[in-house]
Scaffold this active site. Structure first.
Site, PDB file in Angstrom:
ATOM      1  N   HIS A   1      12.864  -2.468  -3.064  1.00  0.00           N
ATOM      2  CA  HIS A   1      12.177  -2.721  -4.340  1.00  0.00           C
ATOM      3  C   HIS A   1      13.016  -3.715  -5.147  1.00  0.00           C
ATOM      4  O   HIS A   1      14.251  -3.565  -5.228  1.00  0.00           O
ATOM      5  CB  HIS A   1      11.995  -1.410  -5.115  1.00  0.00           C
ATOM      6  CG  HIS A   1      11.222  -1.569  -6.381  1.00  0.00           C
ATOM      7  ND1 HIS A   1       9.858  -1.752  -6.400  1.00  0.00           N
ATOM      8  CD2 HIS A   1      11.632  -1.617  -7.672  1.00  0.00           C
ATOM      9  CE1 HIS A   1       9.465  -1.895  -7.657  1.00  0.00           C
ATOM     10  NE2 HIS A   1      10.503  -1.814  -8.454  1.00  0.00           N
TER      11      HIS A   1
ATOM     12  N   GLU B   1      18.188  -8.742  -1.921  1.00  0.00           N
ATOM     13  CA  GLU B   1      17.358  -7.903  -1.029  1.00  0.00           C
ATOM     14  C   GLU B   1      17.686  -8.179   0.436  1.00  0.00           C
ATOM     15  O   GLU B   1      17.794  -7.256   1.251  1.00  0.00           O
ATOM     16  CB  GLU B   1      15.880  -8.201  -1.277  1.00  0.00           C
ATOM     17  CG  GLU B   1      15.373  -7.784  -2.634  1.00  0.00           C
ATOM     18  CD  GLU B   1      13.929  -8.148  -2.808  1.00  0.00           C
ATOM     19  OE1 GLU B   1      13.136  -7.895  -1.897  1.00  0.00           O
ATOM     20  OE2 GLU B   1      13.580  -8.668  -3.876  1.00  0.00           O
TER      21      GLU B   1
ATOM     22  N   LYS C   1       0.842  -1.202   0.000  1.00  0.00           N
ATOM     23  CA  LYS C   1       0.000   0.000   0.000  1.00  0.00           C
ATOM     24  C   LYS C   1       0.878   1.253   0.000  1.00  0.00           C
ATOM     25  O   LYS C   1       2.038   1.194   0.435  1.00  0.00           O
ATOM     26  CB  LYS C   1      -0.895   0.006   1.268  1.00  0.00           C
ATOM     27  CG  LYS C   1      -1.819  -1.191   1.382  1.00  0.00           C
ATOM     28  CD  LYS C   1      -2.958  -1.069   0.392  1.00  0.00           C
ATOM     29  CE  LYS C   1      -3.940  -2.224   0.538  1.00  0.00           C
ATOM     30  NZ  LYS C   1      -5.010  -2.165  -0.494  1.00  0.00           N
TER      31      LYS C   1
HETATM   32  C1  GRF Z   1      10.145  -8.351  -2.099  1.00  0.00           C
HETATM   33  O1  GRF Z   1      10.491  -8.818  -3.378  1.00  0.00           O
HETATM   34  C2  GRF Z   1      10.255  -6.852  -2.074  1.00  0.00           C
HETATM   35  O2  GRF Z   1      11.244  -6.343  -2.921  1.00  0.00           O
HETATM   36  C3  GRF Z   1       8.919  -6.410  -2.560  1.00  0.00           C
HETATM   37  O3  GRF Z   1       7.988  -7.351  -2.032  1.00  0.00           O
HETATM   38  C4  GRF Z   1       8.666  -8.583  -1.803  1.00  0.00           C
HETATM   39  C5  GRF Z   1       8.438  -8.955  -0.371  1.00  0.00           C
HETATM   40  O4  GRF Z   1       8.885 -10.224  -0.146  1.00  0.00           O
HETATM   41  N1  GRF Z   1       8.619  -5.065  -2.112  1.00  0.00           N
HETATM   42  P1  GRF Z   1       8.857 -10.755   1.384  1.00  0.00           P
HETATM   43  O5  GRF Z   1       7.431 -10.617   1.864  1.00  0.00           O
HETATM   44  O6  GRF Z   1       9.801  -9.898   2.157  1.00  0.00           O
HETATM   45  O7  GRF Z   1       9.323 -12.180   1.261  1.00  0.00           O
END
Ligand code: GRF
Length: 193
Positions: free
Chosen positions: A111, A181, A93
């Site tokens: 992201h 990430e 959101k």
């Molecule tokens: C990740 O790929 C992040 O980049 C995006 O949403 C996904 C979340 O994955 N914003 P998780 O819920 O942290 O496994």
């Protein structure tokens, strides 16, 4: 030095949240996760937080249909935990402008692409990786950026690239990017004090 009190917003599985919890347990995060907030009562991220003894909150516009009540719930929860850093870790959101303004330059988002490419409304999850594979790009990656009033628009803090192999498809690319990430999000948070 004010103690870093972090609130994490998540809507889904919470593997990025888990990377923050793990870093906090190893005492390399530079602060404590005080609260986890989700718009989705079934989010596994809430389960992960509960297992780690972190306070969890289901706060959504569905649960609080009046906008003032919804925004009030968010702000009250953040104040109650003396939050001074907000992390959006798979939060689907747009944060209310009142929250963005109150915590400006203290809100981060992760992201799964190299912003400013492949960002903005509708660009989330597998949509991103499908677009990257279809583009023929040879690299992708992940971005941590400051949050402002526009999706995926704020100043970039950290990016890390991921090479795209000829036989990569959206799923294999998503897995490679997610690994990155989990490294750059805790690194970005640890830059704050
Ligand atoms: C990740 O790929 C992040 O980049 C995006 O949403 C996904 C979340 O994955 N914003 P998780 O819920 O942290 O496994």
């Amino acid at each position: 030095m004010p103690d870093l009190s972090i609130a994490v917003f998540a809507s889904g599985g919470g593997t990025n949240l888990q990377s923050l919890i793990d870093a906090s347990k190893k005492d390399v995060l530079g602060g404590r996760i005080s609260a986890v907030i989700s718009n989705n009562s079934g989010a596994y991220a809430l389960e992960r937080a509960g297992n780690a003894g972190i306070a969890t909150y289901h706060i959504s516009e569905k649960k609080f249909p009046e906008k003032e009540r919804f925004v009030g719930e968010l702000l009250r929860t953040l104040e109650n935990h003396e939050v001074n850093l907000i992390v959006l870790a798979g939060y689907m959101k747009l944060l209310p402008v009142e929250v963005v303004r109150k915590y400006r330059n203290r809100i981060l988002n992760i992201h799964p692409a190299l912003l400013p490419k492949y960002g903005g409304k509708g660009m989330y999850g597998m949509n991103v990786h499908k677009a990257v594979i279809e583009s023929g790009d040879r690299i992708s990656g992940a971005t941590v950026h400051f949050v402002d009033e526009i999706f995926d628009h704020g100043v970039i803090l950290i990016q890390r690239t991921v090479p795209i192999a000829p036989d990569d498809d959206p799923d294999s690319l998503a897995a490679k990017v997610l690994e990155v990430e989990h490294k750059i999000l805790p690194a970005a948070v640890s830059m704050f004090e």
